[in-house]
Design an enzyme around this catalytic site. Structure first.
Site, PDB file in Angstrom:
ATOM      1  N   LYS A  35     -32.596  66.631 156.516  1.00 52.79           N
ATOM      2  CA  LYS A  35     -33.131  66.493 157.880  1.00 52.79           C
ATOM      3  C   LYS A  35     -34.311  65.528 157.880  1.00 52.79           C
ATOM      4  O   LYS A  35     -34.905  65.282 156.823  1.00 52.79           O
ATOM      5  CB  LYS A  35     -33.552  67.876 158.388  1.00 52.79           C
ATOM      6  CG  LYS A  35     -34.600  68.536 157.509  1.00 52.79           C
ATOM      7  CD  LYS A  35     -34.573  70.048 157.629  1.00 52.79           C
ATOM      8  CE  LYS A  35     -35.738  70.658 156.874  1.00 52.79           C
ATOM      9  NZ  LYS A  35     -35.625  72.096 156.736  1.00 52.79           N
ATOM     10  N   ARG A 133     -38.020  82.882 163.535  1.00 48.49           N
ATOM     11  CA  ARG A 133     -37.559  81.637 164.156  1.00 48.49           C
ATOM     12  C   ARG A 133     -36.127  81.882 164.616  1.00 48.49           C
ATOM     13  O   ARG A 133     -35.888  82.788 165.395  1.00 48.49           O
ATOM     14  CB  ARG A 133     -37.694  80.497 163.138  1.00 48.49           C
ATOM     15  CG  ARG A 133     -37.763  79.133 163.734  1.00 48.49           C
ATOM     16  CD  ARG A 133     -38.162  78.065 162.710  1.00 48.49           C
ATOM     17  NE  ARG A 133     -37.202  77.939 161.612  1.00 48.49           N
ATOM     18  CZ  ARG A 133     -37.352  77.074 160.591  1.00 48.49           C
ATOM     19  NH1 ARG A 133     -38.414  76.295 160.517  1.00 48.49           N
ATOM     20  NH2 ARG A 133     -36.455  77.011 159.644  1.00 48.49           N
ATOM     21  N   HIS A 162     -33.835  82.850 156.199  1.00 52.25           N
ATOM     22  CA  HIS A 162     -34.857  81.875 155.799  1.00 52.25           C
ATOM     23  C   HIS A 162     -36.154  82.631 155.529  1.00 52.25           C
ATOM     24  O   HIS A 162     -36.467  83.598 156.214  1.00 52.25           O
ATOM     25  CB  HIS A 162     -35.032  80.837 156.906  1.00 52.25           C
ATOM     26  CG  HIS A 162     -35.790  79.611 156.478  1.00 52.25           C
ATOM     27  ND1 HIS A 162     -35.576  78.961 155.282  1.00 52.25           N
ATOM     28  CD2 HIS A 162     -36.776  78.911 157.106  1.00 52.25           C
ATOM     29  CE1 HIS A 162     -36.385  77.911 155.196  1.00 52.25           C
ATOM     30  NE2 HIS A 162     -37.123  77.858 156.279  1.00 52.25           N
ATOM     31  N   ARG A 221     -31.062  76.297 148.874  1.00 50.50           N
ATOM     32  CA  ARG A 221     -31.297  75.173 149.799  1.00 50.50           C
ATOM     33  C   ARG A 221     -32.654  74.527 149.559  1.00 50.50           C
ATOM     34  O   ARG A 221     -33.477  74.451 150.462  1.00 50.50           O
ATOM     35  CB  ARG A 221     -31.295  75.665 151.258  1.00 50.50           C
ATOM     36  CG  ARG A 221     -30.118  76.474 151.730  1.00 50.50           C
ATOM     37  CD  ARG A 221     -30.212  76.733 153.245  1.00 50.50           C
ATOM     38  NE  ARG A 221     -31.438  77.393 153.639  1.00 50.50           N
ATOM     39  CZ  ARG A 221     -31.551  78.704 153.886  1.00 50.50           C
ATOM     40  NH1 ARG A 221     -30.505  79.496 153.797  1.00 50.50           N
ATOM     41  NH2 ARG A 221     -32.715  79.205 154.225  1.00 50.50           N
ATOM     42  N   TYR A 270     -62.708  48.246 162.519  1.00 47.43           N
ATOM     43  CA  TYR A 270     -63.126  48.832 163.804  1.00 47.43           C
ATOM     44  C   TYR A 270     -64.234  49.856 163.607  1.00 47.43           C
ATOM     45  O   TYR A 270     -64.222  50.622 162.631  1.00 47.43           O
ATOM     46  CB  TYR A 270     -61.943  49.559 164.447  1.00 47.43           C
ATOM     47  CG  TYR A 270     -60.820  48.661 164.906  1.00 47.43           C
ATOM     48  CD1 TYR A 270     -61.025  47.694 165.888  1.00 47.43           C
ATOM     49  CD2 TYR A 270     -59.547  48.809 164.366  1.00 47.43           C
ATOM     50  CE1 TYR A 270     -59.987  46.895 166.321  1.00 47.43           C
ATOM     51  CE2 TYR A 270     -58.498  48.019 164.791  1.00 47.43           C
ATOM     52  CZ  TYR A 270     -58.725  47.059 165.776  1.00 47.43           C
ATOM     53  OH  TYR A 270     -57.681  46.270 166.197  1.00 47.43           O
ATOM     54  N   CYS A 317     -56.314  50.469 160.114  1.00 41.63           N
ATOM     55  CA  CYS A 317     -55.822  49.932 161.382  1.00 41.63           C
ATOM     56  C   CYS A 317     -54.319  50.210 161.490  1.00 41.63           C
ATOM     57  O   CYS A 317     -53.723  50.797 160.593  1.00 41.63           O
ATOM     58  CB  CYS A 317     -56.073  48.427 161.452  1.00 41.63           C
ATOM     59  SG  CYS A 317     -57.775  47.950 161.078  1.00 41.63           S
ATOM     60  N   MET A 318     -53.709  49.745 162.564  1.00 39.63           N
ATOM     61  CA  MET A 318     -52.284  50.009 162.744  1.00 39.63           C
ATOM     62  C   MET A 318     -51.433  49.340 161.658  1.00 39.63           C
ATOM     63  O   MET A 318     -50.485  49.946 161.133  1.00 39.63           O
ATOM     64  CB  MET A 318     -51.835  49.511 164.129  1.00 39.63           C
ATOM     65  CG  MET A 318     -50.420  49.919 164.475  1.00 39.63           C
ATOM     66  SD  MET A 318     -49.895  49.319 166.084  1.00 39.63           S
ATOM     67  CE  MET A 318     -50.955  50.233 167.184  1.00 39.63           C
ATOM     68  N   ASP A 319     -51.801  48.115 161.315  1.00 35.27           N
ATOM     69  CA  ASP A 319     -50.949  47.337 160.407  1.00 35.27           C
ATOM     70  C   ASP A 319     -51.629  46.950 159.108  1.00 35.27           C
ATOM     71  O   ASP A 319     -51.006  46.327 158.250  1.00 35.27           O
ATOM     72  CB  ASP A 319     -50.492  46.050 161.112  1.00 35.27           C
ATOM     73  CG  ASP A 319     -49.978  46.337 162.502  1.00 35.27           C
ATOM     74  OD1 ASP A 319     -49.066  47.180 162.612  1.00 35.27           O
ATOM     75  OD2 ASP A 319     -50.511  45.770 163.467  1.00 35.27           O
TER      76      ASP A 319
HETATM   77  C1  LIG Z   1     -35.954  72.630 155.640  1.00 33.15           C
HETATM   78  C2  LIG Z   1     -35.261  73.883 155.273  1.00 33.15           C
HETATM   79  C3  LIG Z   1     -35.090  74.232 153.927  1.00 33.15           C
HETATM   80  C4  LIG Z   1     -35.750  73.470 152.789  1.00 33.15           C
HETATM   81  O1  LIG Z   1     -37.102  73.882 152.676  1.00 33.15           O
HETATM   82  P1  LIG Z   1     -38.026  73.352 151.484  1.00 33.15           P
HETATM   83  O2  LIG Z   1     -39.302  74.048 151.693  1.00 33.15           O
HETATM   84  O3  LIG Z   1     -38.142  71.865 151.675  1.00 33.15           O
HETATM   85  O4  LIG Z   1     -37.355  73.698 150.222  1.00 33.15           O
HETATM   86  C5  LIG Z   1     -34.307  75.329 153.649  1.00 33.15           C
HETATM   87  N1  LIG Z   1     -33.754  76.064 154.634  1.00 33.15           N
HETATM   88  C6  LIG Z   1     -33.928  75.780 155.941  1.00 33.15           C
HETATM   89  C7  LIG Z   1     -33.296  76.645 156.991  1.00 33.15           C
HETATM   90  C8  LIG Z   1     -34.696  74.687 156.313  1.00 33.15           C
HETATM   91  O5  LIG Z   1     -34.889  74.412 157.601  1.00 33.15           O
END
Ligand SMILES: *Cc1c(COP(=O)(O)O)cnc(C)c1O
Length: 377
Positions: A35, A133, A162, A221, A270, A317-319
């Site tokens: 993601k 969540r 999670h 994950r 700046y 700065c920005m750049d």
């Molecule tokens: C982003 C995410 C992960 C990975 O989390 P890390 O802390 O980067 O290992 C695992 N499960 C879900 C549902 C996530 O959204």
């Protein structure tokens, strides 16, 4: 190519995956969250390299992220971690993304979308065991699992939760994670008790890879660990578990655009927040907050040029930003500069200065930075 670019070290990515594989032993599957453009690293190339290195699935937050991977020819299973908007359901089904289902309403909608497409779509049940969540309550899990299993157009293929504090080695957090896992196991038992197969069972993010083997089930994950950082906050108590050796995959590089003499009392950038305390030399670097280098690092951070670290002078700065080379500079125009990663500390260094997490630093690297994938680094 622009002098400022991100080097993405895929060899390190592969080694990080190998190190995690070593730790988890016989756990069958690793799912890599890609993601937010693979935490800023560039999702298609990361996905491809990870799949070659033994990752078997990917996960995205947005349907558009799944679409990009499919466009790039990636056929591996892709989990959809966040809820799509109703108008995205058709595309999610078309792409074969595997949604995490939270409630009956969404289950019904996705079943309808799959039916309309003439597909049988695998979905995973998401249970909220204490993250607060997405996910159904543990006491709703059996009913929702049964509802999913009863849909002709859906395949009940997995069950997930999670963890909220899996990366914190403090006792209270370990207990909280233990309680989450207990609720998860009880839900799984109830699901099996109802004659349903929970499919692929998964809960472990990076923190749980390090601290909670009881969360590994049959798929993990980890995101951050694979990108090369420990999720354990630097201020946390030292965990009793062995660390997993991982290396930052992302390196932010630039080159010195200009070296200029400054006299005592002259100011840089700046707001004139930096005044030369002595005669010195200043290098101008073509990287700024428009690239994702946080402006709040102004006056707070050093970069690596040749073999030495030089402090930022004045506001970012920005750049562009400026560094103080001192009165006898060993630096010349177009020298390579490492801002973080590579031979310099990783994104965890600016993160800890700014009181944030490395995820935020890497995710914020701007699209205008070319991602370069060195072959043999
Ligand atoms: C982003 C995410 C992960 C990975 O989390 P890390 O802390 O980067 O290992 C695992 N499960 C879900 C549902 C996530 O959204």
């Amino acid at each position: 190519m622009r002098a400022t670019r991100l080097l993405i070290h895929l060899d390190r990515l592969r080694r990080n995956i190998g190190a995690i594989r070593n730790r988890i032993g016989s756990v069958p599957e690793i799912c890599l969250p890609v993601k937010a453009d693979a935490y800023g690293h560039g999702a298609p190339r990361i996905a491809q390299a990870a799949l070659e290195a033994g990752v078997s699935r990917l996960a995205v937050a947005a349907v558009s992220e799944g679409a990009e991977l499919r466009r790039e020819g990636i056929e591996a299973p892709i989990l959809l971690l966040s809820l799509p908007a109703p108008e995205e359901l058709g595309e999610a089904v078309e792409l074969g993304l595997i949604p995490l289902v939270n409630d009956r309403e969404f289950a019904g909608q996705i079943a309808r979308a799959a039916r309309q497409a003439g597909k049988r779509l695998p979905v995973h049940l998401k249970i909220d065991t204490g993250m607060g969540r997405l996910g159904c309550r543990p006491n709703e899990a059996v009913e929702l699992a049964a509802f999913i299993a009863a849909q002709d157009s859906l395949e009940y293929a997995g069950t997930a939760t999670h963890l909220a504090v899996s990366d914190d080695p403090a006792e209270a957090s370990r207990r909280y994670t233990g309680d989450q896992l207990t609720r998860f196991r009880e839900s799984l038992e109830a699901i099996r008790g109802a004659g349903l197969d929970p499919g692929v069972v998964h809960a472990a993010n990076s923190g749980a890879i390090l601290l909670h083997p009881g969360a590994w089930f049959n798929m993990v994950r980890p995101g951050l660990l694979i990108y090369g950082y420990s999720p354990i906050p630097p201020e946390a108590p030292i965990p009793k578990e062995a660390p997993i050796p991982v290396e930052p995959v992302m390196e932010l590089r630039t080159r010195v655009a200009c070296v200029k003499r400054f006299y005592r009392g002259e100011s840089v950038s700046y707001g004139r927040t930096w005044i030369a305390p002595e005669d010195t030399f200043i290098a101008v670097l073509p990287v700024g907050y428009g690239d994702g280098l946080p402006r709040s690092l102004s006056g707070n951070f050093s970069v690596l040029i040749r073999d030495a670290f030089y402090p930022l002078a004045g506001r970012i700065c920005m750049d562009q930003c400026m560094v103080n080379l001192g009165p006898e500079p060993a630096v010349t125009r177009w020298d390579e500069v490492t801002v973080f990663g590579g031979a310099a500390p990783g994104a965890d260094a600016p993160a800890s200065i700014l009181n944030t997490i490395p995820y935020e630093i890497t995710c914020n690297m701007n699209k205008r930075l070319p991602r370069v994938y060195p072959l043999h680094t």
